[in-house]
Motif scaffolding. Structure first.
Motif, short mmCIF file in Angstrom:
data_model
loop_
_atom_site.label_atom_id
_atom_site.label_comp_id
_atom_site.label_asym_id
_atom_site.label_seq_id
_atom_site.Cartn_x
_atom_site.Cartn_y
_atom_site.Cartn_z
N MET A 192 0.83 -1.20 0.00
CA MET A 192 0.00 0.00 0.00
C MET A 192 0.87 1.26 0.00
SD MET A 192 -2.65 -1.17 3.00
CE MET A 192 -3.67 -2.65 2.86
N PRO A 193 1.77 1.42 -0.96
CA PRO A 193 2.71 2.56 -0.91
C PRO A 193 2.01 3.90 -1.01
CG PRO A 193 2.79 1.46 -3.05
CD PRO A 193 1.96 0.59 -2.16
N GLU A 194 0.83 3.94 -1.62
CA GLU A 194 0.12 5.21 -1.80
C GLU A 194 -0.36 5.78 -0.47
OE1 GLU A 194 -2.93 2.04 -1.60
OE2 GLU A 194 -0.97 2.26 -2.55
N MET A 195 -0.39 4.95 0.60
CA MET A 195 -0.90 5.41 1.89
C MET A 195 0.19 5.99 2.78
SD MET A 195 -3.68 2.39 2.72
CE MET A 195 -4.24 3.26 4.20
N ASP A 196 1.46 5.86 2.37
CA ASP A 196 2.57 6.42 3.15
C ASP A 196 2.48 5.95 4.61
OD1 ASP A 196 4.89 7.84 3.54
OD2 ASP A 196 3.87 9.73 3.95
N ILE A 197 2.49 4.64 4.80
CA ILE A 197 2.31 4.03 6.12
C ILE A 197 3.63 4.06 6.89
CG2 ILE A 197 1.72 1.89 7.31
CD1 ILE A 197 -0.01 1.19 4.81
N PRO A 198 3.66 4.67 8.08
CA PRO A 198 4.92 4.87 8.80
C PRO A 198 5.33 3.72 9.71
CG PRO A 198 3.18 6.02 9.96
CD PRO A 198 2.55 5.38 8.74
N ILE A 199 5.19 2.47 9.24
CA ILE A 199 5.65 1.31 9.99
C ILE A 199 6.36 0.39 9.02
CG2 ILE A 199 3.89 1.39 11.80
CD1 ILE A 199 2.31 -0.72 10.24
N ASP A 200 7.15 -0.55 9.55
CA ASP A 200 7.91 -1.49 8.72
C ASP A 200 7.33 -2.90 8.74
OD1 ASP A 200 9.77 0.49 8.05
OD2 ASP A 200 10.92 0.12 9.89
N TYR A 201 6.33 -3.16 9.58
CA TYR A 201 5.71 -4.49 9.63
C TYR A 201 4.36 -4.43 8.93
CZ TYR A 201 3.03 -2.46 13.51
OH TYR A 201 2.21 -1.67 14.28
N SER A 202 3.73 -5.58 8.76
CA SER A 202 2.41 -5.65 8.14
C SER A 202 1.49 -6.50 9.00
CB SER A 202 2.50 -6.26 6.73
OG SER A 202 3.00 -7.59 6.79
N ALA A 203 0.18 -6.32 8.80
CA ALA A 203 -0.81 -7.11 9.52
C ALA A 203 -1.86 -7.60 8.53
CB ALA A 203 -1.48 -6.29 10.63
N ALA A 204 -2.20 -8.89 8.64
CA ALA A 204 -3.22 -9.48 7.79
C ALA A 204 -4.19 -10.27 8.66
CB ALA A 204 -2.60 -10.39 6.74
N TYR A 205 -5.39 -10.45 8.15
CA TYR A 205 -6.50 -11.10 8.86
C TYR A 205 -6.88 -12.36 8.10
CZ TYR A 205 -11.53 -11.59 10.09
OH TYR A 205 -12.77 -12.04 10.46
N ALA A 206 -7.16 -13.43 8.81
CA ALA A 206 -7.66 -14.65 8.17
C ALA A 206 -8.80 -15.23 9.00
CB ALA A 206 -6.55 -15.68 8.01
N GLN A 207 -9.82 -15.69 8.32
CA GLN A 207 -10.92 -16.40 8.95
C GLN A 207 -10.96 -17.79 8.35
OE1 GLN A 207 -14.57 -14.25 8.95
NE2 GLN A 207 -15.71 -15.82 10.08
N ILE A 208 -10.86 -18.80 9.22
CA ILE A 208 -10.74 -20.19 8.77
C ILE A 208 -11.98 -20.95 9.19
CG2 ILE A 208 -9.25 -22.23 8.73
CD1 ILE A 208 -7.00 -20.49 9.85
N LEU A 209 -12.69 -21.48 8.22
CA LEU A 209 -13.89 -22.28 8.50
C LEU A 209 -13.52 -23.60 9.16
CD1 LEU A 209 -15.75 -21.84 5.09
CD2 LEU A 209 -16.47 -20.88 7.28
N PRO A 210 -14.44 -24.24 9.88
CA PRO A 210 -14.17 -25.58 10.39
C PRO A 210 -13.73 -26.51 9.25
CG PRO A 210 -16.17 -24.73 11.37
CD PRO A 210 -15.76 -23.74 10.31
N GLY A 211 -12.61 -27.18 9.45
CA GLY A 211 -12.06 -28.03 8.41
C GLY A 211 -11.18 -27.30 7.42
#
Length: 289
Positions: A192-211
């Protein structure tokens, strides 16, 4: 905003379905299981804070700290400035009104707000339920950089910085029924370079169904923290052992260490992945067909 990154798309685009032969580091464990600390009082005794990641307890080191904050309705963190460090707020439950210099934003469960360094900030619990959120600082938090009360007087000027707000991007996203998982980026300074984010790490979300599962993979050159928000997951690490990780607990993978994640329970599991330095295509490698 970065759109949904589905597992099969990642594998096809960035790995072409190949098995990598990159050897893991021999001098680091395959997985570090992280047990949260006991809650201790915060917000003048009206709320609680739980340490998840602190500098003294993590090897290999990461560039951020992570904690779990609970604030009852009608309470708020006192106005303060964090000099030289940003604060990421990911709301798990309840609702927040976040003051950032002259800007005020609200965030509900599933939403993320990044407060730039040095802003005069306060996080207020609004609504009928306790506000529960994850808080991350980079560089790591220390008492010396937390300026409040009389210390604010010589720092009364506002900054030009505004909060970065990431609303819940899951609306309209289709399930990937091949793996039973949806996954999308919350915040990533590389993608997301267009957002000029001032951190060096990233965060992602996952939702896992049963199985459902996330295919075996490793990240070269970056640590990967898997924090369980809801439900329970099973992680098979490079040592071949299956580890059960319940909500509120986490596992940290050093660079190059393989993992497979699955949900053997009867309810959906929700996880956050914090990658340090930030996730990018060239560090992602499959470990199975």
């Amino acid at each position: 905003m970065q759109k949904l990154i589905l597992i099969p798309f990642i594998l096809l685009l960035f790995t072409a379905g190949c098995i990598t032969a990159t050897p893991p580091a021999a001098d680091e464990p395959d997985i570090l299981l992280i047990t949260p600390s006991d809650p201790f009082p915060t917000v003048s005794g009206q709320g609680t804070y739980v340490n998840i990641i602190i500098a003294e307890t993590i090897t290999p080191p990461v560039s951020y700290n992570l904690g779990y904050v609970t604030i009852p309705p009608g309470n708020a963190t006192p106005p303060h400035r964090l000099l030289g460090t940003s604060e990421l707020v990911y709301v798990i439950g309840g609702a927040a009104r976040i003051h950032c210099d002259s800007k005020t934003v609200e965030a509900a469960a599933g939403e993320l707000v990044l407060l730039p360094e040095g802003v005069l900030q306060s996080i207020e619990s609004i609504g009928e339920d306790d506000l529960r959120y994850l808080s991350a600082n980079q560089p790591q938090y220390t008492y010396e950089i937390d300026i409040r009360d009389d210390g604010l007087i010589p720092l009364s000027n506002t900054t030009n910085a505004e909060p970065i707000v990431i609303p819940d991007p899951a609306g309209g996203i289709e399930w990937d029924f091949d793996t039973g998982t949806l996954i999308y980026t919350l915040i990533n300074p590389v993608l997301m370079p267009e957002m000029d984010i001032p951190i060096d790490y990233s965060a992602a979300y996952a939702q896992i169904l049963p199985g459902g599962s996330i295919v075996g993979n490793r990240l070269t050159g970056s640590t990967d923290l898997i924090y369980v928000v809801e439900g329970e997951i099973t992680i098979r690490a490079g040592d071949g052992v299956d580890y059960s990780i319940p909500a509120g607990y986490a596992a940290l993978f050093p660079p190059g260490k393989p993992k497979e994640i699955s949900n053997a329970g009867n309810t959906d599991a929700v996880i956050l992945s914090v990658v340090d330095p930030a996730w990018r295509p060239e560090i992602f490698e499959m470990t199975e067909e």
